[in-house]
Structure formats: C-alpha cells, structure tokens
Design an enzyme around this catalytic site. Structure first.
Site, mmCIF file in Angstrom:
data_model
loop_
_atom_site.group_PDB
_atom_site.id
_atom_site.type_symbol
_atom_site.label_atom_id
_atom_site.label_comp_id
_atom_site.label_asym_id
_atom_site.label_seq_id
_atom_site.Cartn_x
_atom_site.Cartn_y
_atom_site.Cartn_z
ATOM 1 N N HIS A 127 0.821 -1.196 0.000
ATOM 2 C CA HIS A 127 0.000 0.000 0.000
ATOM 3 C C HIS A 127 0.863 1.258 0.000
ATOM 4 O O HIS A 127 0.636 2.198 -0.758
ATOM 5 C CB HIS A 127 -0.910 -0.055 1.233
ATOM 6 C CG HIS A 127 -1.817 1.111 1.318
ATOM 7 N ND1 HIS A 127 -1.569 2.165 2.160
ATOM 8 C CD2 HIS A 127 -2.944 1.399 0.655
ATOM 9 C CE1 HIS A 127 -2.517 3.057 2.005
ATOM 10 N NE2 HIS A 127 -3.372 2.621 1.112
ATOM 11 N N ARG A 130 2.652 1.925 -3.249
ATOM 12 C CA ARG A 130 1.765 2.248 -4.365
ATOM 13 C C ARG A 130 1.576 3.763 -4.547
ATOM 14 O O ARG A 130 1.638 4.248 -5.678
ATOM 15 C CB ARG A 130 0.410 1.608 -4.091
ATOM 16 C CG ARG A 130 -0.214 1.227 -5.362
ATOM 17 C CD ARG A 130 -1.351 0.342 -5.142
ATOM 18 N NE ARG A 130 -1.534 -0.521 -6.275
ATOM 19 C CZ ARG A 130 -2.434 -1.433 -6.327
ATOM 20 N NH1 ARG A 130 -3.186 -1.646 -5.277
ATOM 21 N NH2 ARG A 130 -2.578 -2.159 -7.385
ATOM 22 N N ASN A 241 12.126 12.628 15.562
ATOM 23 C CA ASN A 241 10.682 12.858 15.673
ATOM 24 C C ASN A 241 10.409 14.051 16.575
ATOM 25 O O ASN A 241 9.597 14.915 16.253
ATOM 26 C CB ASN A 241 9.977 11.633 16.283
ATOM 27 C CG ASN A 241 9.813 10.504 15.292
ATOM 28 O OD1 ASN A 241 10.042 10.678 14.109
ATOM 29 N ND2 ASN A 241 9.420 9.353 15.783
ATOM 30 N N GLY A 297 7.110 6.367 8.289
ATOM 31 C CA GLY A 297 6.258 5.684 9.276
ATOM 32 C C GLY A 297 6.896 4.421 9.822
ATOM 33 O O GLY A 297 6.216 3.546 10.374
ATOM 34 N N LEU A 298 8.237 4.322 9.700
ATOM 35 C CA LEU A 298 8.907 3.109 10.178
ATOM 36 C C LEU A 298 9.913 3.372 11.301
ATOM 37 O O LEU A 298 10.426 2.443 11.910
ATOM 38 C CB LEU A 298 9.637 2.433 9.010
ATOM 39 C CG LEU A 298 8.725 1.753 7.990
ATOM 40 C CD1 LEU A 298 9.516 1.351 6.762
ATOM 41 C CD2 LEU A 298 8.063 0.534 8.602
HETATM 42 N N1 LIG Z 1 7.332 13.384 19.125
HETATM 43 C C1 LIG Z 1 6.189 13.140 18.472
HETATM 44 N N2 LIG Z 1 5.120 13.957 18.612
HETATM 45 C C2 LIG Z 1 3.969 13.707 17.977
HETATM 46 N N3 LIG Z 1 3.759 12.634 17.164
HETATM 47 C C3 LIG Z 1 4.762 11.789 16.999
HETATM 48 C C4 LIG Z 1 6.026 11.976 17.640
HETATM 49 N N4 LIG Z 1 6.827 10.949 17.305
HETATM 50 C C5 LIG Z 1 6.123 10.179 16.470
HETATM 51 N N5 LIG Z 1 4.884 10.666 16.275
HETATM 52 C C6 LIG Z 1 3.811 10.050 15.445
HETATM 53 O O1 LIG Z 1 4.118 8.699 15.297
HETATM 54 C C7 LIG Z 1 4.207 8.363 13.907
HETATM 55 C C8 LIG Z 1 5.217 7.272 13.721
HETATM 56 O O2 LIG Z 1 6.506 7.744 13.950
HETATM 57 P P1 LIG Z 1 7.707 7.055 13.184
HETATM 58 O O3 LIG Z 1 8.971 7.659 13.658
HETATM 59 O O4 LIG Z 1 7.547 5.592 13.293
HETATM 60 O O5 LIG Z 1 7.429 7.413 11.657
HETATM 61 P P2 LIG Z 1 7.725 8.744 10.874
HETATM 62 O O6 LIG Z 1 8.515 9.671 11.723
HETATM 63 O O7 LIG Z 1 6.431 9.239 10.333
HETATM 64 O O8 LIG Z 1 8.597 8.212 9.667
HETATM 65 P P3 LIG Z 1 10.130 7.772 9.685
HETATM 66 O O9 LIG Z 1 10.618 7.859 11.093
HETATM 67 O O10 LIG Z 1 10.119 6.383 9.159
HETATM 68 O O11 LIG Z 1 10.807 8.716 8.779
HETATM 69 C C9 LIG Z 1 4.571 9.669 13.226
HETATM 70 O O12 LIG Z 1 4.161 9.659 11.880
HETATM 71 C C10 LIG Z 1 3.767 10.654 14.041
HETATM 72 O O13 LIG Z 1 2.452 10.640 13.586
HETATM 73 MG MG LIG Z 2 10.311 9.021 12.716
#
Ligand SMILES: Nc1ncnc2c1ncn2[C@@H]1O[C@H](COP(=O)(O)OP(=O)(O)OP(=O)(O)O)[C@@H](O)[C@H]1O
Ligand SMILES: [Mg+2]
Length: 333
Positions: A127, A130, A241, A297-298
């Site tokens: 998904h 895609r 993050n 999202g990983l």
């Molecule tokens: N510090 C934070 N504050 C608010 N939301 C958060 C925070 N950390 C993570 N998230 C939420 O959790 C989700 C998953 O975080 P994750 O680090 O797994 O993925 P990502 O940051 O979206 O992508 P990636 O780290 O793979 O580049 C994020 O997309 C966000 O929605």
């Molecule tokens: Mg992240």
C-alpha cells in the site's frame, strides 16, 4: 493400533509376566514342590496375565494419548491452521507432557504472531509503495504529454517520489535486517553517554536551522553491552521525531538516568503529543497520526526492535503539560 502403543503395552505386559514368574520360582524354591509349583504358577499366571493386560492397556493409553493429541496439533499447524492449540486437558496435567504442551502452545502463538505480522507488513508495504509510485507514473506521463514549461516541475516531483521510495525501501531493509539479525556483528561494550551526546549534538545542529534546539538536561555515565549502531538508530529516530514535532522556539530535552541495573533515556518535546489510543500504535510499522505523511512511518518500529534486541523497552506517553515523552529503558551490561 499405533506402534508406540503396542510396544509400550508389550513391554509392560512381558515385564509383569517375567516378574510374576520369578516370584513364583522363588516361592517354589522356598519349599513348595514341583507339582504344586506348576499348578500354582499356571493358575496365577493366567489370572495375572489378564489383570496385567488390562493394567498395561491403560498405562499405554495414558502415555500415548497425549502424544497423539500433540501430533494432531502439529499436523494442523503444518497444514496452515496457525490458531491450533493443544487440548487444554494436556496443559492441566502435572508432568513433563504438560510442559511439552505448554511449550508447544507458546511456539504456536509465536509462529502465528510472526506470520500474521509479516502478512500485515507485506500488505502495508504494498500500500505504501503504491502511492509514491502512482504519483511518479502520473508525473512521468505529464512530462511526456504535458506542456514543456511544466516539465521541470514534474521532473522535480519525479525526483521527490523517487527519493521517498528510496527512503522507504531503505527503512524496510533496516527493519528486516534487525528481525533477521544479519550484519549485526558481535555484541560489544560501548559508552551510552557518549552515544546520546553525539545524537544530541547532531540533532541540535539540525534543529537550530529550524529555530528549535536539543538540550541534554542530565547524562549519567554508563556503558552498555550490545550493538552500538543499532541503538544509535533507535535514539536518532526518537530525537528526530521530537525535533520535527516540538513547536518553534522550544527545546527537545534529553535525560539519561543510571540506576543499579538499568539506564533510562528520556526524550521530551513540546509538540502536540499523541492521542491516548495511538500511544502504543505508533510503534507499529506505518502507523501515523492522521494526515501526517512526512515520514515513512517506520522510525519507531525500527527503534522498538533495536531496543528489544538489547532486552530493553520503549514507551511513549504524553507529558501533563503537553508534548510527547519517549522513554527507553535498557538493562545494563
Ligand atoms: N514526538 C512526536 N510527537 C507527535 N507525534 C509523533 C512523535 N513521534 C512520532 N509521532 C507520530 O508517530 C508516527 C510514527 O513515527 P515514526 O517515527 O515511526 O514514523 P515517521 O517519523 O512518520 O517516519 P520515519 O521515522 O520512518 O521517517 C509519526 O508519523 C507521528 O504521527
Ligand atoms: Mg520518525
């Protein structure tokens, strides 16, 4: 009739008869004559054989029935019915067979969870691949057929989607590598405090460009045993993050507390936090809060696996005054 059942039955039965014969012989030697010995032994032997046969039948059944049940459950799993568990009556026994049944169920649960997780990941990956791929195809056809002046914009879009795909595939590879344990090398002792300091410095450099900062509030000295780069990627994901979500002008705060047997790393931001129902969900692959597609999202899924490899735990909670707090709890070497 099964071979094991027949073997156990015959062994018990013949042993019983042999023991009976020996007793009778000893009895005869002790004073009874040869005639009475024959009469006595034949009579007793007949009775003994029948009673012994019944006794041995039940013993053989007692020993082989659970094995048949276990074998049935194993055959079901081999045929793909992964929700199969052994008969509860086996688990309630108080012997080695109960241990075997419990271990069998644990194995079945683990296999089911792994296979279900892999299936879900595969669905999610398809998904996620895609969307950028279809945007890339649209941009490509626009370059071919659209007006020449829009070509540069569409080429930029193609480059962006290709980069997204590259990041996604890179993250996926990282995730599967952690699961499979390849390229990990051997565990070694390393300085956790130094690692946290380095990640914070790099993060601060990145954050300052966006009018935010990263601040180490407390950092006890400690060494842990494990895989430094793996743990670095976990801490980096969490700090990245936090930098992304903390509001402008605020600092991401990091603290490293050292206890007798554990190290507790805490990363706190001043962003919107995460709704309660999503606090554990965000550690699953591709779980993002609504309308947030800025990352693959990983990151947190990778972080959780990396921390688990070190027998640690990672959790997220909302700070009472707002913002997300992510804690990594690690056992010390
Ligand atoms: N510090 C934070 N504050 C608010 N939301 C958060 C925070 N950390 C993570 N998230 C939420 O959790 C989700 C998953 O975080 P994750 O680090 O797994 O993925 P990502 O940051 O979206 O992508 P990636 O780290 O793979 O580049 C994020 O997309 C966000 O929605
Ligand atoms: Mg992240």
């Amino acid at each position: 009739m099964r071979r094991l059942f027949v073997t156990i039955f015959l062994w018990f039965w013949l042993t019983l008869i042999a023991v009976a014969l020996i007793i009778v012989l000893l009895f005869a030697r002790a004073g009874l004559g040869y005639r009475s010995l024959v009469r006595l032994s034949l009579h007793d032997l007949l009775l003994f054989s029948v009673a012994g046969g019944i006794f041995c039948y039940f013993i053989s059944r007692y020993l082989t029935k659970p094995l048949n049940k276990l074998s049935e459950a194993a055959a079901n799993i081999a045929e793909g019915r992964l929700d199969t568990r052994v008969d509860p009556s086996l688990r309630n026994r108080r012997d080695e067979i109960a241990d075997l049944a419990r271990n069998f169920d644990r194995m079945a649960e683990r296999i089911e969870a792994l296979v279900t997780g892999q299936r879900r990941l595969l669905g999610d990956v398809s998904h996620e691949l895609r969307s950028p791929l279809s945007r890339l195809i649209v941009a490509l056809s626009l370059v071919k057929q659209g007006p020449a002046e829009e070509a540069a914009e569409n080429l930029d879009r193609i480059a962006l989607e290709a980069r997204r795909l590259d990041t996604l595939i890179g993250q996926l590879l990282a995730l599967t590598r952690i699961d499979s344990g390849v390229d990990r090398g051997s565990p070694a002792s390393f300085d956790l405090t130094n690692l946290v300091q380095e990640v914070a410095n790099d993060g601060d450099f990145e954050a300052r460009a966006r009018n935010r900062s990263v601040l180490i509030k407390q950092a006890g000295a400690c060494t842990v045993s494990g895989f430094e780069e793996l743990l670095r990627s976990a801490v980096e994901n969490v700090v990245r993050n936090a930098i992304r979500y903390t509001v402008e002008g605020t600092a991401v705060e990091i603290s490293l507390q050292i206890g007798d047997s554990r190290a507790l790393l805490r990363v706190r931001d001043y962003g919107p936090g995460v709704s309660k129902s999503m606090l554990s969900e965000i550690f699953l692959p591709f779980r993002r809060i609504a309308n947030d597609n800025s990352g693959a999202g990983l990151g947190l899924a990778i972080a959780e696996r990396a921390v688990n490899v070190h027998r640690g735990t990672i959790r997220a909670m909302n700070a009472p005054e707002g913002g997300l707090v992510v804690t990594i709890d690690l056992p010390l070497a």
